[in-house]
Design an enzyme around this catalytic site. Structure first.
Site, mmCIF file in Angstrom:
data_model
loop_
_atom_site.group_PDB
_atom_site.id
_atom_site.type_symbol
_atom_site.label_atom_id
_atom_site.label_comp_id
_atom_site.label_asym_id
_atom_site.label_seq_id
_atom_site.Cartn_x
_atom_site.Cartn_y
_atom_site.Cartn_z
ATOM 1 N N HIS A 1 -0.735 0.085 6.042
ATOM 2 C CA HIS A 1 0.314 -0.223 5.074
ATOM 3 C C HIS A 1 -0.003 0.917 3.922
ATOM 4 C CE1 HIS A 1 2.814 -2.963 2.298
ATOM 5 N NE2 HIS A 1 2.801 -1.964 1.603
ATOM 6 N N HIS B 1 2.167 3.899 1.020
ATOM 7 C CA HIS B 1 3.019 4.531 0.316
ATOM 8 C C HIS B 1 2.405 6.012 -0.001
ATOM 9 C CE1 HIS B 1 5.341 0.670 -0.510
ATOM 10 N NE2 HIS B 1 3.958 0.200 -0.560
ATOM 11 N N ASP C 1 -1.965 -0.470 0.967
ATOM 12 C CA ASP C 1 -0.847 -0.494 -0.010
ATOM 13 C C ASP C 1 -0.966 0.419 -1.139
ATOM 14 O OD1 ASP C 1 1.562 -1.212 -0.817
ATOM 15 O OD2 ASP C 1 0.770 -3.145 -1.835
ATOM 16 N N LYS D 1 10.765 -3.004 7.895
ATOM 17 C CA LYS D 1 10.032 -3.840 6.461
ATOM 18 C C LYS D 1 11.241 -4.471 5.897
ATOM 19 C CE LYS D 1 7.078 -4.535 3.399
ATOM 20 N NZ LYS D 1 6.586 -3.601 2.283
ATOM 21 N N HIS E 1 0.249 -7.264 2.789
ATOM 22 C CA HIS E 1 -0.844 -7.518 1.455
ATOM 23 C C HIS E 1 -0.871 -8.920 1.196
ATOM 24 C CE1 HIS E 1 3.039 -7.334 -0.099
ATOM 25 N NE2 HIS E 1 3.142 -5.834 0.115
ATOM 26 N N ALA F 1 4.549 -1.221 -10.747
ATOM 27 C CA ALA F 1 3.527 -1.884 -9.835
ATOM 28 C C ALA F 1 2.978 -0.770 -8.928
ATOM 29 C CB ALA F 1 3.980 -3.186 -9.247
ATOM 30 N N ARG G 1 5.374 8.362 -0.723
ATOM 31 C CA ARG G 1 6.452 9.056 -1.580
ATOM 32 C C ARG G 1 6.951 10.136 -0.790
ATOM 33 N NH1 ARG G 1 6.075 3.922 -3.706
ATOM 34 N NH2 ARG G 1 4.412 3.949 -5.354
ATOM 35 N N HIS H 1 7.175 -8.237 2.905
ATOM 36 C CA HIS H 1 6.887 -8.437 1.665
ATOM 37 C C HIS H 1 6.952 -9.937 1.507
ATOM 38 C CE1 HIS H 1 5.877 -6.976 -2.555
ATOM 39 N NE2 HIS H 1 6.297 -8.134 -2.812
HETATM 40 O O1 DOR Z 1 2.383 -2.677 -6.126
HETATM 41 C C1 DOR Z 1 3.140 -2.413 -5.529
HETATM 42 N N1 DOR Z 1 3.542 -1.139 -5.507
HETATM 43 N N2 DOR Z 1 3.460 -3.296 -4.447
HETATM 44 C C2 DOR Z 1 4.836 -3.164 -3.559
HETATM 45 O O2 DOR Z 1 5.095 -3.871 -2.816
HETATM 46 C C3 DOR Z 1 5.384 -1.700 -3.676
HETATM 47 C C4 DOR Z 1 4.562 -0.737 -4.218
HETATM 48 C C5 DOR Z 1 5.256 0.675 -4.441
HETATM 49 O O3 DOR Z 1 6.017 1.181 -3.685
HETATM 50 O O4 DOR Z 1 5.035 1.088 -5.447
HETATM 51 ZN ZN ZN Z 2 3.451 -1.630 -0.079
#
Ligand code: DOR
Ligand code: ZN
Length: 350
Positions: free
Chosen positions: A17, A19, A251, A103, A178, A267, A21, A140
Site C-alpha cells: 500500500h 502513495h 501507506d 481500490k 491500514h 492527512a 503521487r 479504505h
Molecule cells: O493518511 C492518508 N493519506 N490516508 C489515506 O487514506 C490517503 C493518504 C493520501 O493519499 O494522502
Molecule cells: Zn493510503
C-alpha cells in the site's frame, strides 16, 4: 531467512500500500521505496484518479521512467472504483496485466476520495464480477457519516458495510487497508483466508498522543487517524505473531509541508524512507524478529498469489543509532519524514 542476533537476511520485501503521487514528487519519493522493496501496490488516488486500464498503463510508464537505470522495481497498479466503473473495464485491465487490484474509497473518507463510492450497493455488480475473477478489492474501511466519531469510523464500517458485503460475496478477496483497531484485527482473525489486512509502520509504533498531546503535530495526522494505545497493541499482536492474513502496507503518503501545516492540513505520513529499519527495530524490541520476513516479504505476495521475491535484503544491527534526516527536499518543496520517536539501530546492508 538466516539470522543471528545482529544480522538478518530475508526475502526482499514488498510494500502492499503506497502513495507516490506523480511528476516531480514521484521522482523524489520513489527511491525511498525501491531502496528496500521489490514491488509496491500503487494507490490510484491521483487528481484525476486512475479510472481505466489506459490510465493505469500511462501511470505505470511514468513510474518506470522515473526509476534509475539498473534498479529492479515493479509497480503494481490499481484502479480507483467509482459508481460509474464498468465491470468490463476492471476485467479487461486485470486480464491485460495492467492492474493487480481495485481500490474502494468511501467518498469523502480521505485525500482525493471525492470520486469514490457513496452507496456500496451500486457497485455490487462490479464486485460480483471481481469475485468471480478473483480480483482483490482493497478497502479504505471507514464510514464517512459526520455523526460517527472519527475514532469509531473503522469499527462502524466493519459492522455496517464490510460484514454485509462479506455475507453477500463471501468469495471476494478483500484487503482491509491500514487497519488501526482491535475490532479490525479480531474481525480479520475470525474470517476466512480470503480476507487480509495491511498494517502501517506508523500505526504500529505510535499512538494518538504523539499527534495531540503537548501541542498538535500535523505530521502524525493520517487517515485512518492514529488510535489509543490499546489498539496499537492489538496491531502489534496481529503483525508480529506470524498470521498470514496480515502484511505490510506502509501507506506512505507524502504531502508537501505547506499542505500539512495548514488550516486544513492534509492527512498522510511519509514513512517510506526508513520503514524497514523501523520495523526491524520494533520486531527486535518485541523479540519477534523471526516473524519479520513473513510480515514484510511473504504474506502479501501469498495473498495476491504472486511469486515470492527471489532477491534478498540483509539488515544489520549497528552499535550506532541510525540518524534519519528530517526532511526530503524536492523541486516542489519539502516533505517531512516520519519520526518513529524511538531509537533505531537496524540498518540495511548496502
Ligand atoms: O493518511 C492518508 N493519506 N490516508 C489515506 O487514506 C490517503 C493518504 C493520501 O493519499 O494522502
Ligand atoms: Zn493510503
Amino acid at each position: 531467512m538466516t539470522a543471528n542476533k545482529n544480522e538478518l537476511k530475508i526475502t526482499k520485501p514488498d510494500d502492499w500500500h503506497l502513495h507516490i503521487r506523480d511528476t516531480e514528487i514521484m521522482k523524489a519519493v520513489l527511491p525511498a521505496t525501491y531502496r528496500w522493496a521489490s514491488r509496491a501496490i500503487i494507490m490510484p488516488n491521483l487528481e484525476p484518479p486512475i479510472l481505466t486500464g489506459a490510465n493505469a498503463r500511462s501511470y505505470a510508464s511514468r513510474i518506470k521512467e522515473s526509476i534509475e537505470a539498473g534498479v529492479e522495481f515493479e509497480p503494481l497498479l490499481t484502479l480507483y472504483l467509482t459508481q460509474d466503473t464498468l465491470a468490463d473495464e476492471v476485467l479487461a485491465s486485470y486480464n491485460q496485466g495492467l492492474i493487480k487490484a481495485v481500490k474502494l474509497y468511501p467518498a469523502g473518507a480521505t485525500t482525493n476520495s471525492h470520486n469514490g463510492v457513496t452507496d456500496i450497493q451500486k457497485v455490487y455488480p462490479v464486485l460480483a464480477a471481481m469475485s468471480d475473477a478473483a480480483i482483490p478489492l482493497l478497502i479504505h474501511g471507514e464510514v464517512t457519516d459526520p455523526q460517527i466519531d472519527i475514532f469509531d469510523r473503522e469499527a462502524v464500517f466493519i459492522e455496517q458495510i464490510l460484514e454485509p458485503l462479506r455475507r453477500e460475496l463471501p468469495d471476494l478477496r478483500i484487503v482491509m487497508e491500514h487497519v488501526t483497531t482491535k475490532e479490525a484485527t479480531s474481525y480479520v482473525l475470525n474470517e476466512s483466508e480470503n480476507l487480509g489486512a495491511t498494517i502501517t509502520p506508523h500505526h504500529l509504533v505510535v499512538n494518538r498522543n504523539v499527534m495531540l498531546s503537548g501541542g498538535i503535530n500535523p505530521h502524525y495526522y493520517c487517515l485512518p487517524i492514529l488510535k489509543r494505545e490499546s489498539h496499537r497493541l492489538a496491531l502489534i499482536d496481529a503483525a508480529t505473531k506470524g498470521d498470514k492474513r496480515f502484511f505490510l502496507g506502509t501507506d506512505s503518503a507524502p504531502h508537501l509541508d505547506g499542505a500539512k501545516i495548514d488550516v486544513c492540513g492534509c492527512a498522510g505520513v511519509f514513512n517510506a524512507p526508513f520503514a524497514m529499519e523501523i520495523l526491524a527495530q520494533l520486531f527486535d524490541n518485541l523479540g519477534a524478529l523471526d516473524n519479520l520476513e513473513g510480515f514484510v516479504s511473504l504474506h502479501g505476495a501469498d495473498f495476491y498469489k504472486l511469486p515470492r521475491n527471489k532477491e534478498k535484503l540483509t539488515l544489520f544491527k549497528s552499535d550506532i543509532m541510525l540518524e534519519m534526516p528530517k526532511t526530503l527536499h524536492t523541486k516542489q518543496g519539502n516533505i517531512t519524514l516520519f519520526d518513529p520517536l524511538m531509537p533505531v539501530y537496524w540498518q540495511i546492508m548496502k
